[in-house]
Design a protein around this motif. Structure first.
Motif, PDB file in Angstrom:
ATOM      1  N   ALA A   1       0.596  -1.364   0.316  1.00  0.00           N
ATOM      2  CA  ALA A   1      -0.039   0.605   0.206  1.00  0.00           C
ATOM      3  C   ALA A   1       1.380   1.223   0.061  1.00  0.00           C
ATOM      4  O   ALA A   1       2.057   0.878   0.994  1.00  0.00           O
ATOM      5  N   ARG A   2       0.418   2.372  -0.849  1.00  0.00           N
ATOM      6  CA  ARG A   2       0.996   3.527  -1.121  1.00  0.00           C
ATOM      7  C   ARG A   2       0.895   4.680  -0.517  1.00  0.00           C
ATOM      8  O   ARG A   2      -0.701   4.923  -0.723  1.00  0.00           O
ATOM      9  N   LEU A   3       0.829   5.542  -0.158  1.00  0.00           N
ATOM     10  CA  LEU A   3       0.568   7.152   0.297  1.00  0.00           C
ATOM     11  C   LEU A   3       0.793   7.791  -1.353  1.00  0.00           C
ATOM     12  O   LEU A   3       1.455   7.587  -2.064  1.00  0.00           O
ATOM     13  N   THR A   4      -0.106   8.575  -1.059  1.00  0.00           N
ATOM     14  CA  THR A   4      -0.565   9.329  -1.955  1.00  0.00           C
ATOM     15  C   THR A   4       0.829  10.346  -2.924  1.00  0.00           C
ATOM     16  O   THR A   4       2.050  10.462  -2.055  1.00  0.00           O
ATOM     17  N   ASP A   5       0.439  10.947  -3.955  1.00  0.00           N
ATOM     18  CA  ASP A   5       2.019  11.789  -4.767  1.00  0.00           C
ATOM     19  C   ASP A   5       2.062  12.218  -3.374  1.00  0.00           C
ATOM     20  O   ASP A   5       2.712  14.204  -3.266  1.00  0.00           O
ATOM     21  N   HIS A   6       0.806  13.018  -2.307  1.00  0.00           N
ATOM     22  CA  HIS A   6       0.848  14.209  -2.116  1.00  0.00           C
ATOM     23  C   HIS A   6       0.655  14.496   0.074  1.00  0.00           C
ATOM     24  O   HIS A   6      -0.079  14.613   0.457  1.00  0.00           O
ATOM     25  N   HIS A   7       1.506  13.184   0.130  1.00  0.00           N
ATOM     26  CA  HIS A   7       1.840  12.465   1.426  1.00  0.00           C
ATOM     27  C   HIS A   7       0.305  12.437   2.266  1.00  0.00           C
ATOM     28  O   HIS A   7       0.274  12.295   3.269  1.00  0.00           O
ATOM     29  N   GLU A   8      -0.570  12.098   1.179  1.00  0.00           N
ATOM     30  CA  GLU A   8      -1.813  11.431   1.806  1.00  0.00           C
ATOM     31  C   GLU A   8      -2.159   9.747   2.189  1.00  0.00           C
ATOM     32  O   GLU A   8      -1.946   9.121   1.317  1.00  0.00           O
ATOM     33  N   LEU A   9      -2.609   9.546   3.199  1.00  0.00           N
ATOM     34  CA  LEU A   9      -2.913   8.008   3.426  1.00  0.00           C
ATOM     35  C   LEU A   9      -4.863   8.183   3.547  1.00  0.00           C
ATOM     36  O   LEU A   9      -5.396   8.988   4.100  1.00  0.00           O
ATOM     37  N   ASP A  10      -4.896   7.898   1.901  1.00  0.00           N
ATOM     38  CA  ASP A  10      -6.386   6.792   1.908  1.00  0.00           C
ATOM     39  C   ASP A  10      -6.959   5.788   2.157  1.00  0.00           C
ATOM     40  O   ASP A  10      -6.975   5.018   1.289  1.00  0.00           O
ATOM     41  N   LEU A  11      -7.702   5.815   3.450  1.00  0.00           N
ATOM     42  CA  LEU A  11      -8.755   4.576   3.488  1.00  0.00           C
ATOM     43  C   LEU A  11     -10.191   4.158   3.618  1.00  0.00           C
ATOM     44  O   LEU A  11     -10.844   2.835   3.401  1.00  0.00           O
ATOM     45  N   GLU A  12     -10.026   4.965   2.255  1.00  0.00           N
ATOM     46  CA  GLU A  12     -11.387   4.758   2.112  1.00  0.00           C
ATOM     47  C   GLU A  12     -12.287   3.635   0.938  1.00  0.00           C
ATOM     48  O   GLU A  12     -12.806   2.521   1.349  1.00  0.00           O
ATOM     49  N   THR A  13     -10.939   2.934   0.130  1.00  0.00           N
ATOM     50  CA  THR A  13     -11.141   1.495  -0.472  1.00  0.00           C
ATOM     51  C   THR A  13     -10.197   0.956   0.329  1.00  0.00           C
ATOM     52  O   THR A  13     -12.094  -0.494   0.108  1.00  0.00           O
ATOM     53  N   PRO A  14      -9.846   0.396   1.488  1.00  0.00           N
ATOM     54  CA  PRO A  14      -9.352  -0.715   2.479  1.00  0.00           C
ATOM     55  C   PRO A  14     -11.326  -0.955   3.385  1.00  0.00           C
ATOM     56  O   PRO A  14     -11.904  -2.133   3.029  1.00  0.00           O
ATOM     57  N   VAL A  15     -11.719   0.429   3.377  1.00  0.00           N
ATOM     58  CA  VAL A  15     -12.320   0.256   4.317  1.00  0.00           C
ATOM     59  C   VAL A  15     -14.290  -0.146   3.447  1.00  0.00           C
ATOM     60  O   VAL A  15     -14.528  -1.328   3.861  1.00  0.00           O
ATOM     61  N   ARG A  16     -14.104   0.807   2.433  1.00  0.00           N
ATOM     62  CA  ARG A  16     -15.023  -0.305   1.623  1.00  0.00           C
ATOM     63  C   ARG A  16     -15.083  -1.750   1.548  1.00  0.00           C
ATOM     64  O   ARG A  16     -16.082  -2.342   1.295  1.00  0.00           O
ATOM     65  N   GLU A  17     -14.159  -2.303   0.712  1.00  0.00           N
ATOM     66  CA  GLU A  17     -13.819  -3.675   0.152  1.00  0.00           C
ATOM     67  C   GLU A  17     -13.819  -4.373   2.300  1.00  0.00           C
ATOM     68  O   GLU A  17     -14.316  -5.686   2.058  1.00  0.00           O
ATOM     69  N   ALA A  18     -13.276  -3.600   3.150  1.00  0.00           N
ATOM     70  CA  ALA A  18     -13.615  -4.717   4.414  1.00  0.00           C
ATOM     71  C   ALA A  18     -15.192  -5.094   4.903  1.00  0.00           C
ATOM     72  O   ALA A  18     -15.605  -5.612   5.251  1.00  0.00           O
ATOM     73  N   ILE A  19     -16.167  -3.742   4.862  1.00  0.00           N
ATOM     74  CA  ILE A  19     -17.606  -4.025   4.799  1.00  0.00           C
ATOM     75  C   ILE A  19     -18.346  -4.664   3.930  1.00  0.00           C
ATOM     76  O   ILE A  19     -18.792  -5.306   4.081  1.00  0.00           O
ATOM     77  N   GLN A  20     -18.079  -4.907   2.033  1.00  0.00           N
ATOM     78  CA  GLN A  20     -18.492  -5.445   1.239  1.00  0.00           C
ATOM     79  C   GLN A  20     -17.770  -6.962   1.876  1.00  0.00           C
ATOM     80  O   GLN A  20     -18.853  -7.815   1.183  1.00  0.00           O
ATOM     81  N   LEU A  21     -16.306  -7.059   2.191  1.00  0.00           N
ATOM     82  CA  LEU A  21     -16.745  -8.393   2.168  1.00  0.00           C
ATOM     83  C   LEU A  21     -17.541  -9.047   4.215  1.00  0.00           C
ATOM     84  O   LEU A  21     -17.691 -10.567   4.162  1.00  0.00           O
TER      85      LEU A  21
END
Length: 185
Positions: free
Chosen positions: A115-135
């Motif tokens: 997992a990588r930070l964005t080019d603006h040094h941001e940590l974005d958890l939206e996708t992992p949280v979405r996938e965990a809820i779907q699972l």
């Protein structure tokens, strides 16, 4: 997985300051009233709540999220609307995609699945949280473990009212089986 623009979502944090700190430094963020769009497949019955702990490691940022929400589902037996609570615990280390001091891209070929930070040094958890809820969504949700389901004759819920319907007309090919009784021996 880098992004070219800043993401200002409720599950994204700029961690440039934390990356400049020594390993062991941490930040704790409260998450409240966050919703994620799942399209038509899934609906949240309650907003996402909880906390996210960001810990500086020697390589990047370790994100630990303890979150809770609820899903708006339908009982697979009786078709009642139900609310299914979901508790999530996510833990993932995020590595920088750019060197903080020089701004140059970091070689990611050695660890392409990290997992990588964005080019603006941001940590974005939206996708992992979405996938965990779907699972966490159950395959066959039930309003209660002993849900009797629907009546096969009238289609009403079996736990509501009487269901002593007259015997259906039997298929003429199976008429001979009407008199069949299994022996007790």
């Amino acid at each position: 997985m880098t992004a070219s623009r800043p993401h200002d979502g409720p599950l994204a944090w700029n961690v440039a300051g934390l990356l400049a700190d020594d390993p062991g430094a941490e930040r704790v963020h409260q998450v409240a009233d966050v919703t994620i769009d799942f399209g038509e497949d899934l609906r949240l019955a309650a907003p996402i709540e909880g906390r996210v702990r960001l810990l500086r490691t020697n390589r990047g940022i370790l994100a630990t999220a303890d979150l809770r929400t609820a899903l708006d589902l339908e009982c697979s037996r009786c078709l009642r609307e139900i609310v299914f609570p979901v508790d999530l615990r996510l833990q993932e280390e995020y590595l920088p995609s750019l060197d903080l001091a020089t701004g140059r891209p970091v070689a990611i070929d050695d660890e392409p699945d990290v997992a990588r930070l964005t080019d603006h040094h941001e940590l974005d958890l939206e996708t992992p949280v979405r996938e965990a809820i779907q699972l966490a969504e159950p395959i066959a949700p039930l309003c209660r473990p002993d849900c009797p389901g629907l009546c096969i004759v009238c289609g009403e819920r079996l736990d509501e009212g009487r269901h002593d319907h007259p015997a259906d007309d039997i298929d003429p090919r199976l008429e001979a089986l009407r008199g069949f009784h299994a022996d007790d021996g």
